[in-house]
Design a protein around this motif. Structure first.
Motif, mmCIF file in Angstrom:
data_model
loop_
_atom_site.group_PDB
_atom_site.id
_atom_site.type_symbol
_atom_site.label_atom_id
_atom_site.label_comp_id
_atom_site.label_asym_id
_atom_site.label_seq_id
_atom_site.Cartn_x
_atom_site.Cartn_y
_atom_site.Cartn_z
ATOM 1 N N SER A 131 17.641 7.664 59.739
ATOM 2 C CA SER A 131 18.956 8.221 60.088
ATOM 3 C C SER A 131 19.801 8.483 58.837
ATOM 4 C CB SER A 131 19.662 7.265 61.053
ATOM 5 O OG SER A 131 19.831 6.025 60.436
ATOM 6 N N TRP A 160 23.752 9.205 56.678
ATOM 7 C CA TRP A 160 24.883 8.374 56.260
ATOM 8 C C TRP A 160 26.190 8.711 56.966
ATOM 9 C CZ3 TRP A 160 28.321 11.949 54.802
ATOM 10 C CH2 TRP A 160 27.859 13.117 54.192
ATOM 11 N N LYS A 212 14.766 2.965 59.144
ATOM 12 C CA LYS A 212 15.426 2.983 57.834
ATOM 13 C C LYS A 212 16.766 3.701 57.926
ATOM 14 C CE LYS A 212 15.293 5.779 54.262
ATOM 15 N NZ LYS A 212 16.641 5.621 53.682
ATOM 16 N N SER A 253 20.235 5.219 56.017
ATOM 17 C CA SER A 253 20.423 5.848 54.700
ATOM 18 C C SER A 253 20.757 4.781 53.667
ATOM 19 C CB SER A 253 21.548 6.870 54.772
ATOM 20 O OG SER A 253 21.862 7.303 53.470
ATOM 21 N N GLU A 254 20.192 4.924 52.489
ATOM 22 C CA GLU A 254 20.492 3.955 51.419
ATOM 23 C C GLU A 254 21.972 4.027 51.023
ATOM 24 O OE1 GLU A 254 18.398 6.555 48.968
ATOM 25 O OE2 GLU A 254 19.563 6.153 47.181
ATOM 26 N N GLY A 265 19.166 16.210 56.863
ATOM 27 C CA GLY A 265 19.260 17.592 56.422
ATOM 28 C C GLY A 265 18.031 18.416 56.799
ATOM 29 N N THR A 302 15.080 18.137 54.290
ATOM 30 C CA THR A 302 14.324 16.883 54.444
ATOM 31 C C THR A 302 13.461 16.949 55.700
ATOM 32 O OG1 THR A 302 16.309 15.807 53.579
ATOM 33 C CG2 THR A 302 14.553 14.365 54.312
ATOM 34 N N LEU A 329 18.676 18.190 62.806
ATOM 35 C CA LEU A 329 18.944 18.644 61.436
ATOM 36 C C LEU A 329 20.360 19.222 61.285
ATOM 37 C CD1 LEU A 329 15.397 20.210 60.993
ATOM 38 C CD2 LEU A 329 16.140 17.873 60.504
ATOM 39 N N CYS A 331 27.664 16.428 61.919
ATOM 40 C CA CYS A 331 26.800 17.596 62.097
ATOM 41 C C CYS A 331 27.374 18.545 63.146
ATOM 42 C CB CYS A 331 25.407 17.151 62.494
ATOM 43 S SG CYS A 331 25.414 16.050 63.911
ATOM 44 N N GLU A 350 25.405 25.162 55.182
ATOM 45 C CA GLU A 350 26.088 23.937 55.619
ATOM 46 C C GLU A 350 26.787 23.284 54.426
ATOM 47 O OE1 GLU A 350 23.762 20.421 56.686
ATOM 48 O OE2 GLU A 350 25.007 20.210 58.456
HETATM 49 P P1 NDP Z 1 19.104 13.566 54.285
HETATM 50 O O1 NDP Z 1 18.152 14.522 54.870
HETATM 51 O O2 NDP Z 1 19.295 13.571 52.820
HETATM 52 O O3 NDP Z 1 18.743 12.082 54.670
HETATM 53 C C1 NDP Z 1 18.570 11.629 55.991
HETATM 54 C C2 NDP Z 1 17.710 10.386 55.995
HETATM 55 O O4 NDP Z 1 16.401 10.728 55.547
HETATM 56 C C3 NDP Z 1 18.203 9.301 55.054
HETATM 57 O O5 NDP Z 1 17.913 8.035 55.598
HETATM 58 C C4 NDP Z 1 17.359 9.558 53.823
HETATM 59 O O6 NDP Z 1 17.271 8.421 53.016
HETATM 60 C C5 NDP Z 1 16.031 9.905 54.469
HETATM 61 N N1 NDP Z 1 15.088 10.634 53.630
HETATM 62 C C6 NDP Z 1 15.329 11.417 52.554
HETATM 63 N N2 NDP Z 1 14.164 11.891 52.055
HETATM 64 C C7 NDP Z 1 13.163 11.421 52.840
HETATM 65 C C8 NDP Z 1 11.741 11.544 52.845
HETATM 66 N N3 NDP Z 1 11.098 12.265 51.933
HETATM 67 N N4 NDP Z 1 11.038 10.918 53.788
HETATM 68 C C9 NDP Z 1 11.676 10.188 54.740
HETATM 69 N N5 NDP Z 1 13.003 10.002 54.770
HETATM 70 C C10 NDP Z 1 13.746 10.621 53.842
HETATM 71 O O7 NDP Z 1 20.483 13.822 55.041
HETATM 72 P P2 NDP Z 1 21.870 13.173 54.729
HETATM 73 O O8 NDP Z 1 21.767 11.690 54.792
HETATM 74 O O9 NDP Z 1 22.447 13.821 53.524
HETATM 75 O O10 NDP Z 1 22.690 13.598 56.033
HETATM 76 C C11 NDP Z 1 23.380 14.783 56.146
HETATM 77 C C12 NDP Z 1 22.580 15.788 56.946
HETATM 78 O O11 NDP Z 1 22.266 15.258 58.217
HETATM 79 C C13 NDP Z 1 23.366 17.052 57.221
HETATM 80 O O12 NDP Z 1 22.529 18.163 57.006
HETATM 81 C C14 NDP Z 1 23.709 16.934 58.686
HETATM 82 O O13 NDP Z 1 23.909 18.164 59.336
HETATM 83 C C15 NDP Z 1 22.534 16.224 59.217
HETATM 84 N N6 NDP Z 1 22.874 15.583 60.484
HETATM 85 C C16 NDP Z 1 22.347 16.096 61.638
HETATM 86 C C17 NDP Z 1 22.695 15.554 62.865
HETATM 87 C C18 NDP Z 1 22.107 16.072 64.131
HETATM 88 O O14 NDP Z 1 22.214 15.378 65.122
HETATM 89 N N7 NDP Z 1 21.497 17.221 64.160
HETATM 90 C C19 NDP Z 1 23.657 14.441 62.953
HETATM 91 C C20 NDP Z 1 24.129 13.985 61.672
HETATM 92 C C21 NDP Z 1 23.748 14.547 60.488
HETATM 93 P P3 NDP Z 1 18.343 8.192 51.813
HETATM 94 O O15 NDP Z 1 19.694 8.575 52.327
HETATM 95 O O16 NDP Z 1 18.223 6.757 51.568
HETATM 96 O O17 NDP Z 1 17.889 9.075 50.720
#
Ligand code: NDP
Length: 480
Positions: free
Chosen positions: A147, A149, A173, A175-176, A227, A230, A249, A282, A384
């Motif tokens: 999930s 942050w 896991k 978000s860090e 995102g 990702t 996403l 989001c 975005e």
């Molecule tokens: P990220 O994609 O950067 O990260 C999301 C999660 O994935 C974090 O826990 C991150 O860890 C983890 N992650 C990153 N790289 C990998 C990998 N290679 N393998 C597995 N896990 C990984 O998104 P953000 O945290 O920046 O969140 C913002 C995004 O989330 C925006 O684009 C937003 O639109 C979207 N979002 C979508 C929603 C929906 O319901 N559609 C709701 C809320 C947000 P770490 O943070 O520790 O790097």
């Protein structure tokens, strides 16, 4: 200084390699805790614990599983203020928002799926005189939940609760960047008596711990919110292993305001849908299309509302806008403000970093920002931003508004403001958007399917959709 620990096999444990990451409070820019920098060894340990717990958990009657989940919900409610304070400290959001939205919704996720477990039924297809077909829905097994942050505990529990309710065991896991409330949840799960290994919470980076979850062959499904880039990477990694994927996403959501709307309500709710959580939801509507005949009236009232959005210490009750989640994210949002200028936009409000005094002097604050004069095809209106930046654009016809609304790669959520019921249905059906709100925003019913079209995701969460995702249907036919 807090040292968070992983929750594996029912215990709070240090990461195998003994490495930790600093965790920063966005409002102050200071490190306030350290979190495990877990790796593939920690994930392997968590998967082993989940596999060991699975046979008993999946056979536990749904009523008993549900009772445990409801107990977790009660403990979240009991600790609402403590959890809201932690969420605000970790994420930068106003504590009032965490109290009103994040934490109550996290509790209702557990309460809803705790009871939903008992209402989840499978189908029977009777062929008169020939055969009886029935479907069994088996829990998938060990699943991974990852999930973001922006709504830390809220979105973390939105995945975990249905997975557990369906009889799966989980390796999750957070978000860090915002791990704190997930850690507090692990303490509450121990207190609630959740059997060891049923839920395992492993902290660490995306490329480290997250990637190890996605790659682990024993993990049958990945429920991911984050995102779009990702999500694409996760899909590429998991698809060859035939893992089931739910991807929630990014978005670039339109807010379409017709001249016959209730203007006062449209303005007030648009202020929320633009700037709640500093625009880091989001579902926030970042492209506001307003019918030309009320454009100036809307703009005047909207800007008057923006001027009231006090940016301040998230812990202070009067702050309407807290800090953005990190310096890196603030810089990203600022780069889009610069781009908006370059693309010819006219700045109507905000546009600058805010320098507070006292304990928040080094925090990541930004003024709520409004532009107009940007075409629907420019990058600011297509990509975005995920911050407190919105654009206002007048439109002349319903067809034009729809074309612009649908003119991005995303398709998560949309909002329509009108009193014309026929138009509300017509426009809603034509929108390429997984979620459409008419005369409201962020309205929640946990039974509805939640998710996006196009690059906003694959699959749906919520209600029975989530329970179906975490189970595998098996069709059994008995000849009569
Ligand atoms: P990220 O994609 O950067 O990260 C999301 C999660 O994935 C974090 O826990 C991150 O860890 C983890 N992650 C990153 N790289 C990998 C990998 N290679 N393998 C597995 N896990 C990984 O998104 P953000 O945290 O920046 O969140 C913002 C995004 O989330 C925006 O684009 C937003 O639109 C979207 N979002 C979508 C929603 C929906 O319901 N559609 C709701 C809320 C947000 P770490 O943070 O520790 O790097």
């Amino acid at each position: 200084m807090l040292h968070l620990r992983n929750y594996i096999g029912g215990e709070l444990v240090a990461p195998a390699a003994g490495r930790y990451l600093p965790n920063i409070e966005p409002a102050t820019g200071q490190v306030f805790s350290h979190i495990p920098d877990s790796d593939a060894n920690d994930i392997a340990r968590a998967v082993a614990a989940a596999e060991a717990a699975l046979p008993a958990w999946r056979l536990l009657p749904a009523e008993d599983r549900g009772r445990l989940l409801v107990r977790v919900a009660e403990l979240i409610e009991r600790d609402l203020d403590r959890l809201a304070a932690a969420e605000s400290q970790d994420n930068g959001k106003p504590v009032t928002l965490a109290q009103a939205v994040d934490i109550p919704r996290a509790a209702s996720n557990f309460a809803f799926f705790g009871t939903a477990a008992q209402h989840f039924a499978s189908e029977t297809h009777f062929q008169e005189g020939v055969a009886l077909n029935y479907t069994v829905r088996h829990p998938l097994g060990v699943v991974g939940c990852i999930s973001p942050w922006n709504l830390p505990l809220y979105l973390f529990t939105w995945k975990i609760a249905p997975a557990l309710a369906a009889g799966c065991c989980v390796v999750a896991k957070p978000s860090e960047i915002t791990p704190y409330t997930a850690y507090l949840l692990s303490e509450l799960c121990i207190e609630a008596g959740l059997p060891a290994g049923v839920l395992n919470i492993v902290h660490g980076t995306g490329p480290g711990a997250g990637q190890a979850i996605v790659e682990h062959p024993a993990i049958k499904a990945i429920s991911f919110t984050g995102g779009t880039k990702t999500g694409e990477h996760i899909a590429r990694t998991a698809a060859p292993m035939f893992k089931k994927l739910s991807l929630e996403l990014g978005g670039k959501n339109p807010n379409i305001i017709f001249a016959d709307c209730n203007l006062a309500e449209a303005v007030q709710t648009s202020l929320r849908s633009s700037f709640a959580n500093q625009g880091q939801i989001c579902l926030c509507g970042s492209r506001i299309f307003v019918e030309r005949s009320i454009y100036e009236a809307f703009k005047t009232e909207f800007l008057a509302g923006v001027a009231q959005l006090t940016v301040g210490d998230p812990q202070a009750a009067g702050s309407r806008q807290g800090a953005l989640v990190s310096e890196a994210h603030l810089q990203k949002v600022l780069s889009y403000i610069e781009l908006a200028h370059l693309e010819g936009g006219t700045l109507l409000a905000g546009g600058r970093r805010v320098q507070l005094e006292g304990r928040c002097a080094d925090g990541y604050f930004l003024q709520p920002t409004v532009f107009e004069g940007l075409g629907p095809d420019c990058r600011v209106n297509r990509e975005e931003i995920f911050g407190p930046v919105v654009t206002l654009t007048p439109f002349d016809t319903e067809e034009e508004a729809l074309r612009w609304a649908n003119g991005t790669d995303y398709g998560l959520a949309a909002t329509i403001w009108t009193r014309d019921l026929n138009r509300a249905h017509r426009v809603a059906h034509a929108l390429q958007s997984g979620i459409v709100w008419v005369n409201t925003w962020l309205h929640r019913d946990l039974r509805t399917p939640f998710g996006g079209m196009k690059s906003s995701g694959v699959g749906r969460e919520g209600g029975l959709e989530a329970l179906r995702f975490f189970t595998e249907p098996q069709s059994i036919t008995i000849k009569l």
